[in-house]
Structures are given as C-alpha cells and as structure tokens.
Design an enzyme around this catalytic site. Structure first.
Site, mmCIF file in Angstrom:
data_model
loop_
_atom_site.group_PDB
_atom_site.id
_atom_site.type_symbol
_atom_site.label_atom_id
_atom_site.label_comp_id
_atom_site.label_asym_id
_atom_site.label_seq_id
_atom_site.Cartn_x
_atom_site.Cartn_y
_atom_site.Cartn_z
ATOM 1 N N GLY A 97 47.062 -21.323 -53.430
ATOM 2 C CA GLY A 97 47.346 -20.313 -52.335
ATOM 3 C C GLY A 97 47.327 -21.695 -50.659
ATOM 4 N N HIS A 104 40.155 -15.513 -50.156
ATOM 5 C CA HIS A 104 40.576 -17.320 -49.728
ATOM 6 C C HIS A 104 41.240 -17.356 -48.959
ATOM 7 C CE1 HIS A 104 38.857 -20.941 -51.811
ATOM 8 N NE2 HIS A 104 40.272 -21.032 -50.681
ATOM 9 N N LEU A 132 42.183 -26.534 -51.972
ATOM 10 C CA LEU A 132 43.321 -27.919 -51.721
ATOM 11 C C LEU A 132 43.141 -28.350 -50.912
ATOM 12 C CD1 LEU A 132 46.835 -27.040 -52.178
ATOM 13 C CD2 LEU A 132 45.635 -27.993 -53.748
ATOM 14 N N GLN A 149 45.736 -25.621 -43.922
ATOM 15 C CA GLN A 149 45.572 -26.392 -44.232
ATOM 16 C C GLN A 149 46.012 -27.451 -44.365
ATOM 17 O OE1 GLN A 149 44.572 -23.528 -47.838
ATOM 18 N NE2 GLN A 149 43.895 -25.599 -48.403
HETATM 19 NI NI NI Z 1 41.617 -22.938 -49.581
#
Ligand code: NI
Length: 153
Positions: free
Chosen positions: A46, A130, A89, A51
């Site tokens: 995901g 998440h 990540l 991000q």
């Molecule tokens: Ni994450």
C-alpha cells in the site's frame, strides 16, 4: 508512468493532514499511476499520497489480489479487532504489532469519480486503516504495541 521518491520518517510532510480531492484532474490520474508503480517497485502492499510528497487524499493498495485505487477514502464501519505485524515503506526495516479492526467498510471514489464501498477483512482491513492513517499524518509506529525482530515476523 514514473517512479516517485518515497518520503521517510522524519520528513514533516508525513505528519500533515492531506486535503480532499475536489476534482479528478489528469494530474490526479498520473499521481495514481505513479503511486501504483512506486508501490510495486518498492514491494509494498500500500501507498498513500503523502508518502510521495503529495498532500491529497489518495491511496493505492494491493495485498496480492490486484490493485485498489481509493480517492477520498473514509472509514464508515469497523468490527472486531486483530493484532498483527505491520511495516511501512516510509519506515524501512521496522516491523511492529499494531491493533486494528478485523473488518472495515470504506467509502471512496474511483478514478472516474464514482463512489464505491469496499469491505475488507484481515490483511485488507489492516492495509486500509494503515493507509487512511497516513492521510491524517499518522504513522503506524504511533500505534505499535510491540516491536518485532526480523526472526519473529
Ligand atoms: Ni505506511
């Protein structure tokens, strides 16, 4: 499509609240496609737009059953609880146990701007929670009950 740089813990953009997508423009479509490519390239399940440095409410998920694209996702129902390992990540090399709902119902828009509801259980419920957390500046380490060594994963 292009790979985007994944921001890591300590980057303040990960702590900001992402804005709702008001209009699905070509740049939102490009963002979705780049996020999918970036997620696969990094071997993730995901990815949320903050991000990759974009403060928009956009998420992509693939837990091994095909890609799911979510624009403006909202958690509308939760049921039960599960405790299990999680990683991110943006926090490379770290795994920890997090409590999440066992089942969730999420409302979102697809890339055509159509509303849909997705129900997730187990790993999918965990991934949805998440990624939606990322849109509110929350990182899974905020919720870790216990950190795990690699051997315990
Ligand atoms: Ni994450």
């Amino acid at each position: 499509m292009a790979l985007r740089q994944i921001r890591t813990d300590g980057d303040e953009i990960l702590r900001k609240k992402a804005k709702k997508v008001e209009q699905i423009t070509p740049s939102i479509i490009t963002l979705l496609e780049d996020m999918v490519e970036t997620m696969y390239n990094a071997d993730g399940v995901g990815l949320a737009a903050p991000q990759v440095g974009v403060l928009r409410r956009v998420v992509v998920i693939d837990i091994g059953e095909g890609v799911i694209e979510l624009i403006n996702p909202e958690l509308i129902e939760t049921e039960g609880e599960q405790i299990g390992p999680e990683g991110c990540l943006s926090v490379p090399g770290v795994t920890g146990e997090v409590e999440r709902p066992l089942k969730v119902k999420v409302k979102a828009l697809n890339r055509k701007g159509e509303e849909f509801i997705i129900e997730g259980e187990g790993l999918l419920a965990r991934a949805l929670c998440h990624e939606i957390d990322h849109l509110d500046g929350i990182i899974f380490t905020d919720k870790v009950i216990r950190y795990l060594d690699e051997e315990e994963e």
